[in-house]
Design a protein around this motif. Structure first.
Motif, mmCIF file in Angstrom:
data_model
loop_
_atom_site.group_PDB
_atom_site.id
_atom_site.type_symbol
_atom_site.label_atom_id
_atom_site.label_comp_id
_atom_site.label_asym_id
_atom_site.label_seq_id
_atom_site.Cartn_x
_atom_site.Cartn_y
_atom_site.Cartn_z
ATOM 1 N N TYR A 98 -2.793 -14.746 12.667
ATOM 2 C CA TYR A 98 -2.303 -14.476 11.302
ATOM 3 C C TYR A 98 -3.261 -13.517 10.595
ATOM 4 O O TYR A 98 -2.841 -12.542 9.946
ATOM 5 C CB TYR A 98 -2.185 -15.800 10.548
ATOM 6 C CG TYR A 98 -1.479 -15.710 9.209
ATOM 7 C CD1 TYR A 98 -0.109 -15.932 9.099
ATOM 8 C CD2 TYR A 98 -2.190 -15.431 8.038
ATOM 9 C CE1 TYR A 98 0.535 -15.875 7.874
ATOM 10 C CE2 TYR A 98 -1.562 -15.361 6.811
ATOM 11 C CZ TYR A 98 -0.203 -15.585 6.720
ATOM 12 O OH TYR A 98 0.437 -15.519 5.502
ATOM 13 N N LEU A 99 -4.570 -13.779 10.733
ATOM 14 C CA LEU A 99 -5.565 -12.921 10.092
ATOM 15 C C LEU A 99 -5.533 -11.509 10.672
ATOM 16 O O LEU A 99 -5.698 -10.517 9.941
ATOM 17 C CB LEU A 99 -6.952 -13.529 10.250
ATOM 18 C CG LEU A 99 -7.201 -14.861 9.532
ATOM 19 C CD1 LEU A 99 -8.569 -15.420 9.901
ATOM 20 C CD2 LEU A 99 -7.082 -14.695 8.030
ATOM 21 N N LYS A 100 -5.319 -11.384 11.969
ATOM 22 C CA LYS A 100 -5.234 -10.059 12.584
ATOM 23 C C LYS A 100 -3.994 -9.307 12.093
ATOM 24 O O LYS A 100 -4.053 -8.120 11.767
ATOM 25 C CB LYS A 100 -5.187 -10.185 14.104
ATOM 26 C CG LYS A 100 -6.490 -10.668 14.735
ATOM 27 C CD LYS A 100 -6.331 -10.811 16.245
ATOM 28 C CE LYS A 100 -7.612 -11.317 16.889
ATOM 29 N NZ LYS A 100 -7.455 -11.507 18.358
ATOM 30 N N ASP A 101 -2.862 -10.026 12.012
ATOM 31 C CA ASP A 101 -1.608 -9.368 11.652
ATOM 32 C C ASP A 101 -1.597 -8.874 10.212
ATOM 33 O O ASP A 101 -0.985 -7.835 9.918
ATOM 34 C CB ASP A 101 -0.431 -10.325 11.862
ATOM 35 C CG ASP A 101 -0.135 -10.570 13.332
ATOM 36 O OD1 ASP A 101 -0.806 -9.946 14.173
ATOM 37 O OD2 ASP A 101 0.754 -11.390 13.625
ATOM 38 N N TYR A 102 -2.254 -9.617 9.304
ATOM 39 C CA TYR A 102 -2.151 -9.276 7.879
ATOM 40 C C TYR A 102 -3.459 -8.770 7.286
ATOM 41 O O TYR A 102 -3.597 -8.688 6.062
ATOM 42 C CB TYR A 102 -1.610 -10.487 7.106
ATOM 43 C CG TYR A 102 -0.268 -10.913 7.660
ATOM 44 C CD1 TYR A 102 0.838 -10.081 7.544
ATOM 45 C CD2 TYR A 102 -0.135 -12.106 8.366
ATOM 46 C CE1 TYR A 102 2.063 -10.441 8.095
ATOM 47 C CE2 TYR A 102 1.082 -12.472 8.916
ATOM 48 C CZ TYR A 102 2.181 -11.632 8.781
ATOM 49 O OH TYR A 102 3.395 -11.979 9.344
ATOM 50 N N ASP A 103 -4.383 -8.403 8.127
ATOM 51 C CA ASP A 103 -5.601 -7.751 7.665
ATOM 52 C C ASP A 103 -5.196 -6.516 6.851
ATOM 53 O O ASP A 103 -4.443 -5.662 7.328
ATOM 54 C CB ASP A 103 -6.441 -7.333 8.869
ATOM 55 C CG ASP A 103 -7.788 -6.755 8.480
ATOM 56 O OD1 ASP A 103 -7.922 -6.216 7.359
ATOM 57 O OD2 ASP A 103 -8.716 -6.838 9.304
ATOM 58 N N PRO A 104 -5.651 -6.412 5.586
ATOM 59 C CA PRO A 104 -5.256 -5.265 4.758
ATOM 60 C C PRO A 104 -5.554 -3.925 5.411
ATOM 61 O O PRO A 104 -4.839 -2.940 5.158
ATOM 62 C CB PRO A 104 -6.086 -5.459 3.482
ATOM 63 C CG PRO A 104 -6.322 -6.928 3.418
ATOM 64 C CD PRO A 104 -6.480 -7.377 4.836
ATOM 65 N N ALA A 105 -6.581 -3.868 6.247
ATOM 66 C CA ALA A 105 -6.894 -2.610 6.925
ATOM 67 C C ALA A 105 -5.792 -2.206 7.894
ATOM 68 O O ALA A 105 -5.645 -1.027 8.235
ATOM 69 C CB ALA A 105 -8.220 -2.743 7.669
ATOM 70 N N VAL A 106 -4.997 -3.197 8.329
ATOM 71 C CA VAL A 106 -3.899 -2.947 9.262
ATOM 72 C C VAL A 106 -2.549 -2.990 8.557
ATOM 73 O O VAL A 106 -1.726 -2.092 8.707
ATOM 74 C CB VAL A 106 -3.925 -3.994 10.402
ATOM 75 C CG1 VAL A 106 -2.731 -3.814 11.336
ATOM 76 C CG2 VAL A 106 -5.241 -3.918 11.168
ATOM 77 N N TYR A 107 -2.364 -4.026 7.752
ATOM 78 C CA TYR A 107 -1.049 -4.290 7.152
ATOM 79 C C TYR A 107 -0.870 -3.598 5.797
ATOM 80 O O TYR A 107 0.246 -3.283 5.392
ATOM 81 C CB TYR A 107 -0.862 -5.803 6.985
ATOM 82 C CG TYR A 107 0.541 -6.219 6.614
ATOM 83 C CD1 TYR A 107 1.528 -6.367 7.580
ATOM 84 C CD2 TYR A 107 0.882 -6.470 5.285
ATOM 85 C CE1 TYR A 107 2.816 -6.750 7.243
ATOM 86 C CE2 TYR A 107 2.163 -6.854 4.931
ATOM 87 C CZ TYR A 107 3.125 -6.997 5.911
ATOM 88 O OH TYR A 107 4.403 -7.373 5.574
ATOM 89 N N GLY A 108 -1.986 -3.372 5.107
ATOM 90 C CA GLY A 108 -1.905 -2.778 3.786
ATOM 91 C C GLY A 108 -1.686 -3.814 2.697
ATOM 92 O O GLY A 108 -1.685 -5.019 2.942
ATOM 93 N N ASN A 109 -1.472 -3.301 1.470
ATOM 94 C CA ASN A 109 -1.279 -4.183 0.313
ATOM 95 C C ASN A 109 -0.040 -3.826 -0.498
ATOM 96 O O ASN A 109 0.064 -4.201 -1.666
ATOM 97 C CB ASN A 109 -2.507 -4.121 -0.609
ATOM 98 C CG ASN A 109 -3.723 -4.798 -0.020
ATOM 99 O OD1 ASN A 109 -4.569 -4.139 0.591
ATOM 100 N ND2 ASN A 109 -3.826 -6.109 -0.179
ATOM 101 N N ASP A 110 0.886 -3.142 0.128
ATOM 102 C CA ASP A 110 2.037 -2.665 -0.643
ATOM 103 C C ASP A 110 3.299 -3.494 -0.434
ATOM 104 O O ASP A 110 4.330 -3.215 -1.038
ATOM 105 C CB ASP A 110 2.311 -1.190 -0.310
ATOM 106 C CG ASP A 110 2.563 -0.960 1.178
ATOM 107 O OD1 ASP A 110 2.259 -1.876 1.970
ATOM 108 O OD2 ASP A 110 3.054 0.122 1.532
ATOM 109 N N LYS A 111 3.249 -4.521 0.429
ATOM 110 C CA LYS A 111 4.428 -5.369 0.628
ATOM 111 C C LYS A 111 3.989 -6.768 1.014
ATOM 112 O O LYS A 111 2.885 -6.971 1.522
ATOM 113 C CB LYS A 111 5.344 -4.789 1.713
ATOM 114 C CG LYS A 111 4.731 -4.656 3.100
ATOM 115 C CD LYS A 111 5.726 -4.038 4.072
ATOM 116 C CE LYS A 111 5.171 -3.946 5.495
ATOM 117 N NZ LYS A 111 4.031 -3.038 5.596
#
Length: 435
Positions: free
Chosen positions: A115-128
């Motif tokens: 979960y932490l890997k998938d939603y890391d802001p560096a990967v997933y961003g903060n726009d959705k």
């Protein structure tokens, strides 16, 4: 489940810390009986919970509806038994709603590290918002926890702890859409959310962790008495929670929230310890249709030790707060507030004691969320009479507060000197101290 058999039906009026137990002789003369917490009712004039017929809980329960429980399963079974007929449930020992641990709720392939890997802001961003397999698995796992740890309390129920060390670990008591409930002499450890949600868009698109589950929630319910309980984070203090993505992995919500048109509630002689979000009275600025004219709550002789915020935060409610003691630690001094003034609130806070570290801002004791006048009089800070509104306005001129809640409380028992309050509640507030 073990059933207690009762041979007497005396009703006890608990007035302050004095229990008047009344039986009736053959001539109709009142006489003293043996004390039984399950048979006690809220005394006349003891806060908003005593208004409009008072709060009696399950004090009139017959012998078929008095239970002693020692497990979470027994507790939930007892709650369902007999519908809304008066019932008394005695909790013996500390019963655990999550005895098998968070792992018992995991489903759908949820894995925190993934979960932490998938939603890391560096990967997933903060726009959705978070979407995808791991979020779906988190939601499914959270649903399993939700179904297990929530206990729905029916009308006309008294729940009491047996002796000095009884209560509930990790359960959420839902007093929802019912009437006439008493909780007394319980140690309640706040539920730990096993599956907090990461919202990348929260906090101005910097992201935040959000958790569920209040220890006690009073939702759309009238006539509730919460008395002589200890509510705490217990084994899982927020100070020991890890941080991910630069934000605390928040796993706690409120200790006692009173919301959605709840009314006529007295919260007395409790110990609230080491928690962030203590008490919310009114949960949204947009609930005027359900909350206006309700949320009448009295809080007296409670001790808040290691508080951070919401003690209480009030929206809409006509709330009387007197003879409480608030203790703020050195670590909390920069972020704390005691009384939150919200939309259309009518907060009357008097005769309270606040203990602050030497370098803490006194003005922060009040927090203005909306333009609502309040009454704050005869309150003491570190043993000194303090005009909280004047100090707040001087220290925080960007949040000027107006004085005058527009009403005067009448449903009060003895009002103690605020200088004596710290000693009184230290000795007598909390579970195991019913006198």
């Amino acid at each position: 489940m073990r059933l207690h058999i009762w041979h007497a039906h005396a009703i006890t009026a608990a007035v302050g810390c004095t229990a008047l137990v009344l039986g009736v002789t053959g001539t109709g003369v009142a006489q003293s009986q043996g004390r039984d917490l399950g048979r006690q009712v809220l005394g006349a004039g003891d806060g908003w919970g005593s208004a409009e017929g008072g709060t009696t809980g399950g004090s009139a329960a017959d012998t078929e509806h008095v239970y002693t429980v020692t497990t979470w399963a027994e507790f939930k079974t007892a709650l369902r038994a007999g519908g809304d007929a008066p019932k008394i449930i005695k909790v013996k020992g500390m019963i655990d709603a999550v005895s098998e641990g968070c792992e018992a709720f995991v489903t759908g392939g949820y894995d925190l590290q993934q979960y932490l890997k998938d939603y890391d802001p560096a990967v997933y961003g903060n726009d959705k918002i978070a979407m995808g397999p791991q979020e779906d698995a988190r939601v499914a796992s959270a649903a399993r926890q939700d179904a297990e740890i929530k206990a729905n309390i029916p009308s006309n129920t008294t729940i009491v702890g047996v002796g000095k060390n009884s209560g509930i670990l990790g359960g959420s008591l839902q007093i929802k859409g019912v009437s006439n409930v008493i909780l007394r002499n319980l140690t309640i450890e706040a539920p730990l959310d096993c599956f907090p949600k990461w919202d990348p868009t929260d906090d101005n698109n910097t992201g935040n962790w959000n958790s569920e589950y209040d220890a006690v929630v009073v939702f759309g319910t009238d006539h509730v008495w919460i008395d002589h309980n200890t509510l705490t984070d217990g084994r899982y203090p927020d100070s020991e929670r890890p941080s991910y993505f630069g934000k605390v992995f928040q796993q706690h919500d409120g200790l006692t929230d009173i919301v959605r048109g709840a009314n006529y509630v007295t919260v007395s002689w409790n110990s609230f310890k080491d928690h962030d979000k203590n008490m919310l009275i009114g949960n949204s600025d947009s609930t005027a249709t359900t909350d206006a004219g309700k949320l009448k709550v009295t809080m007296h002789h409670n001790r808040f030790d290691g508080i951070l915020q919401r003690s209480p935060r009030v929206r809409f409610g006509q709330v009387d707060v007197y003879n409480n003691h608030y203790v703020v630690t050195e670590e909390q001094k920069d972020d704390y507030y005691v009384f939150g003034v919200g939309i259309r609130s009518q907060l009357h806070a008097s005769d309270n004691a606040i203990t602050l570290p030497a370098s803490a801002s006194v003005g922060k004791a009040l927090k203005k969320w909306n333009e609502s006048p309040l009454t704050a009089q005869n309150n003491y800070v570190n043993g000194k009479l303090t005009d909280l509104i004047a100090v707040h306005n001087a220290e925080i001129p960007s949040e000027i507060l107006q004085s005058g809640a527009g009403w005067t409380p009448t449903l009060r028992t003895k009002v103690d000197s605020p200088r004596a309050v710290p000693g009184i509640v230290a000795n007598r507030a909390g579970a195991g101290k019913v006198c």
